[in-house]
Write a protein that holds these residues in place. Structure first.
Motif, PDB file in Angstrom:
ATOM      1  N   GLY A 171       0.796  -1.221   0.000  1.00 22.47           N
ATOM      2  CA  GLY A 171       0.000   0.000   0.000  1.00 22.47           C
ATOM      3  C   GLY A 171       0.827   1.269   0.000  1.00 22.47           C
ATOM      4  O   GLY A 171       0.373   2.327  -0.453  1.00 22.47           O
ATOM      5  N   THR A 172       2.072   1.189   0.499  1.00 28.87           N
ATOM      6  CA  THR A 172       2.917   2.385   0.533  1.00 28.87           C
ATOM      7  C   THR A 172       3.388   2.789  -0.857  1.00 28.87           C
ATOM      8  O   THR A 172       3.946   3.867  -1.031  1.00 28.87           O
ATOM      9  CB  THR A 172       4.148   2.176   1.435  1.00 28.87           C
ATOM     10  N   SER A 173       3.171   1.929  -1.847  1.00 27.66           N
ATOM     11  CA  SER A 173       3.526   2.262  -3.223  1.00 27.66           C
ATOM     12  C   SER A 173       2.396   2.977  -3.949  1.00 27.66           C
ATOM     13  O   SER A 173       2.557   3.400  -5.092  1.00 27.66           O
ATOM     14  CB  SER A 173       3.898   0.984  -4.000  1.00 27.66           C
ATOM     15  N   GLU A 174       1.255   3.085  -3.295  1.00 26.92           N
ATOM     16  CA  GLU A 174       0.091   3.729  -3.898  1.00 26.92           C
ATOM     17  C   GLU A 174       0.101   5.240  -3.655  1.00 26.92           C
ATOM     18  O   GLU A 174       0.573   5.718  -2.623  1.00 26.92           O
ATOM     19  CB  GLU A 174      -1.198   3.137  -3.315  1.00 26.92           C
ATOM     20  N   GLY A 175      -0.449   5.978  -4.606  1.00 23.18           N
ATOM     21  CA  GLY A 175      -0.488   7.433  -4.495  1.00 23.18           C
ATOM     22  C   GLY A 175      -1.276   7.926  -3.296  1.00 23.18           C
ATOM     23  O   GLY A 175      -0.913   8.941  -2.688  1.00 23.18           O
ATOM     24  N   ASP A 176      -2.355   7.223  -2.945  1.00 25.60           N
ATOM     25  CA  ASP A 176      -3.187   7.656  -1.823  1.00 25.60           C
ATOM     26  C   ASP A 176      -2.391   7.732  -0.525  1.00 25.60           C
ATOM     27  O   ASP A 176      -2.629   8.596   0.313  1.00 25.60           O
ATOM     28  CB  ASP A 176      -4.368   6.701  -1.627  1.00 25.60           C
ATOM     29  N   PHE A 177      -1.447   6.801  -0.351  1.00 27.30           N
ATOM     30  CA  PHE A 177      -0.629   6.794   0.858  1.00 27.30           C
ATOM     31  C   PHE A 177       0.182   8.079   0.965  1.00 27.30           C
ATOM     32  O   PHE A 177       0.243   8.713   2.020  1.00 27.30           O
ATOM     33  CB  PHE A 177       0.293   5.572   0.839  1.00 27.30           C
ATOM     34  N   HIS A 178       0.785   8.500  -0.119  1.00 29.15           N
ATOM     35  CA  HIS A 178       1.615   9.698  -0.104  1.00 29.15           C
ATOM     36  C   HIS A 178       0.763  10.959   0.052  1.00 29.15           C
ATOM     37  O   HIS A 178       1.154  11.906   0.740  1.00 29.15           O
ATOM     38  CB  HIS A 178       2.469   9.747  -1.371  1.00 29.15           C
ATOM     39  N   PRO A 205       8.172  -8.748  -4.076  1.00 26.40           N
ATOM     40  CA  PRO A 205       8.991  -8.535  -2.879  1.00 26.40           C
ATOM     41  C   PRO A 205       9.271  -7.059  -2.647  1.00 26.40           C
ATOM     42  O   PRO A 205       9.183  -6.237  -3.568  1.00 26.40           O
ATOM     43  CB  PRO A 205      10.281  -9.302  -3.198  1.00 26.40           C
ATOM     44  N   LEU A 206       9.632  -6.734  -1.424  1.00 29.73           N
ATOM     45  CA  LEU A 206       9.854  -5.344  -1.045  1.00 29.73           C
ATOM     46  C   LEU A 206      10.915  -4.677  -1.912  1.00 29.73           C
ATOM     47  O   LEU A 206      10.788  -3.503  -2.269  1.00 29.73           O
ATOM     48  CB  LEU A 206      10.262  -5.261   0.427  1.00 29.73           C
ATOM     49  N   ALA A 207      11.966  -5.408  -2.297  1.00 30.15           N
ATOM     50  CA  ALA A 207      13.054  -4.825  -3.085  1.00 30.15           C
ATOM     51  C   ALA A 207      12.573  -4.299  -4.432  1.00 30.15           C
ATOM     52  O   ALA A 207      13.211  -3.410  -5.017  1.00 30.15           O
ATOM     53  CB  ALA A 207      14.151  -5.866  -3.301  1.00 30.15           C
ATOM     54  N   ALA A 211      13.219   1.547  -2.966  1.00 25.68           N
ATOM     55  CA  ALA A 211      14.674   1.570  -2.803  1.00 25.68           C
ATOM     56  C   ALA A 211      15.075   2.281  -1.517  1.00 25.68           C
ATOM     57  O   ALA A 211      16.265   2.456  -1.248  1.00 25.68           O
ATOM     58  CB  ALA A 211      15.328   2.266  -3.996  1.00 25.68           C
ATOM     59  N   ALA A 212      14.104   2.696  -0.717  1.00 28.95           N
ATOM     60  CA  ALA A 212      14.389   3.367   0.558  1.00 28.95           C
ATOM     61  C   ALA A 212      15.054   2.395   1.515  1.00 28.95           C
ATOM     62  O   ALA A 212      14.803   1.185   1.455  1.00 28.95           O
ATOM     63  CB  ALA A 212      13.091   3.900   1.165  1.00 28.95           C
ATOM     64  N   PRO A 213      15.917   2.875   2.416  1.00 34.31           N
ATOM     65  CA  PRO A 213      16.551   1.984   3.390  1.00 34.31           C
ATOM     66  C   PRO A 213      15.539   1.273   4.277  1.00 34.31           C
ATOM     67  O   PRO A 213      15.794   0.180   4.779  1.00 34.31           O
ATOM     68  CB  PRO A 213      17.461   2.909   4.194  1.00 34.31           C
ATOM     69  N   ALA A 214      14.398   1.879   4.491  1.00 36.28           N
ATOM     70  CA  ALA A 214      13.267   1.275   5.204  1.00 36.28           C
ATOM     71  C   ALA A 214      12.046   2.125   4.860  1.00 36.28           C
ATOM     72  O   ALA A 214      12.169   3.315   4.532  1.00 36.28           O
ATOM     73  CB  ALA A 214      13.496   1.255   6.712  1.00 36.28           C
ATOM     74  N   LEU A 215      10.877   1.538   4.927  1.00 39.70           N
ATOM     75  CA  LEU A 215       9.659   2.286   4.598  1.00 39.70           C
ATOM     76  C   LEU A 215       9.424   3.411   5.598  1.00 39.70           C
ATOM     77  O   LEU A 215       8.760   4.397   5.276  1.00 39.70           O
ATOM     78  CB  LEU A 215       8.466   1.337   4.554  1.00 39.70           C
ATOM     79  N   ALA A 216       9.971   3.269   6.796  1.00 37.69           N
ATOM     80  CA  ALA A 216       9.808   4.314   7.811  1.00 37.69           C
ATOM     81  C   ALA A 216      10.406   5.643   7.349  1.00 37.69           C
ATOM     82  O   ALA A 216       9.975   6.712   7.797  1.00 37.69           O
ATOM     83  CB  ALA A 216      10.455   3.877   9.120  1.00 37.69           C
ATOM     84  N   TYR A 217      11.399   5.596   6.465  1.00 34.47           N
ATOM     85  CA  TYR A 217      12.029   6.828   5.999  1.00 34.47           C
ATOM     86  C   TYR A 217      11.115   7.643   5.085  1.00 34.47           C
ATOM     87  O   TYR A 217      11.410   8.796   4.791  1.00 34.47           O
ATOM     88  CB  TYR A 217      13.329   6.506   5.269  1.00 34.47           C
TER      89      TYR A 217
END
Length: 366
Positions: A171-178, A205-207, A211-217
């Motif tokens: 879901g973090t790859s979706e525009g709505d999240f941003h 897969p997440l990779a 490319a962020a070091p973690a999604l938290a960033y």
């Protein structure tokens, strides 16, 4: 140190996921800034995790028996599911995804109502206003911006309430999240974004997602403080989420938490996970089982004994039996409900369609 550097440092997550308990259930050096949750909260979390896992297994079995149309298991993610709920108060709102049924059970919702969506009945089997739980969201990330709107509404009404939005790594790859992150930061809304990073968006897969070091960033660019946590360590997840909720409740604005966890079962019963991940990977994560880890930790601290473990599992079995019995009864279906709650005043097309259905049903009865 420049003001700009100080601001960025205040937004950065820990360089490594926050952890209180190792995979083998032993304590590790507690991270600065976080306190171990109270003993009773940890025991309640354990009991809820036992029930949650048994519920998840029962729901999976009901799918195989044809009683559910689909079921997205959250086995392996129980620490996230339960901690997310226990970090909230009764007056707070929860915005779940389709994979968060265990969280809804931990929240105290009727399990059969929770499964209504997955059974193929109504889109939501429970009352969102009464439970302060939004409908389980199937479209990825759309619930995040709804959560921000709710958080802002609660703030304007003067309610001392926080909103937590669950979301998966896909879901973090979706525009709505941003859009939700930006909206929340600008409004300084009391909302916590809780990312359960279970390493796969179905088969991706997440990779191949980030490319962020973690999604938290991802919170930094929007001015949102963030944290990452070992999602299979209930103690750590509860500590971090409690701090994030407290921050939002006391005027600190939005917060982003990423939990590193793993989806032990396939994406749903319609998925063959062996096509995109190796069995060795699954076995490695089995050794980090969140329930076994918490049980070992609590036993080591003298907070849990064999009798308490047996009692928890007995309660879980009784819970599963009640769910099984109720789900084995065929629901009463009213086909005309297709036309209810579409418009306050039915359109001519809806009236025509309703009449056609009535005629077809009458012909079938004759």
């Amino acid at each position: 140190m420049s003001t700009r550097t100080q601001v960025v440092d205040g937004l950065l997550p820990s360089p490594e996921p926050v952890r209180f308990v190792a995979e083998n259930g032993t304590e590790v050096e507690p991270p600065a800034g976080y306190a171990v949750p109270e003993d009773e909260r940890l025991l309640e979390a354990y009991r809820q995790m036992v029930v949650g896992r048994r519920f998840d297994r029962q729901a999976t079995a009901l799918t195989k028996q044809g009683r559910l149309a689909v079921y997205p298991s959250s086995r392996g993610q129980e620490a996230c599911q339960v901690a997310g709920v226990l970090a909230l108060r009764a007056g707070d709102w929860l915005f779940p995804t389709y994979r968060d049924s265990v969280a809804l059970v931990a929240r105290g919702l009727d399990p059969v109502e929770v499964l209504t969506l997955l059974r193929g009945g109504w889109h939501c089997g429970y009352d969102p206003a009464a439970t302060r739980v939004a409908p389980q969201c199937t479209p990825l990330a759309t619930q995040t911006i709804h959560a921000v709107g709710m958080a802002e509404a609660l703030r304007r009404k003067g309610e001392d309430a926080v909103v937590m939005a669950f979301i998966g790594d896909g879901g973090t790859s979706e525009g709505d999240f941003h859009e939700a992150l930006n909206y929340a930061a600008v409004l300084h809304a009391p909302v916590v974004f809780f990312v359960q990073n279970n390493k796969y968006a179905i088969s991706v897969p997440l990779a191949k997602q980030s490319a962020a070091p973690a999604l938290a960033y991802k919170g930094i660019g929007y001015g949102i403080p963030s944290e990452q946590v070992d999602g299979n360590d209930l103690v750590a997840v509860l500590a971090v989420l409690s701090a994030a909720v407290r921050n939002a409740r006391t005027g600190g604005g939005p917060f982003l938490v990423e939990a590193h966890t793993y989806r032990m079962d396939p994406h749903t019963n319609a998925d063959d996970a062996s096509r995109y991940r190796e069995s060795e990977e699954v076995e490695q994560w089995e050794s980090a089982d969140p329930l076994a880890r918490l049980e070992t930790y609590l036993r080591g601290r003298g907070l849990l004994d064999a009798e308490a473990v047996e009692s928890a599992h007995k309660v879980a079995e009784e819970f599963a039996a009640r769910v099984r019995e109720r789900m084995n009864a065929d629901p009463a279906a009213d086909p005309f409900e297709l036309f209810d709650h579409v418009f306050a005043e039915p359109t001519p097309q809806l009236r025509e369609q309703r009449a056609l259905l009535a005629a077809e049903l009458t012909a079938t009865e004759d």
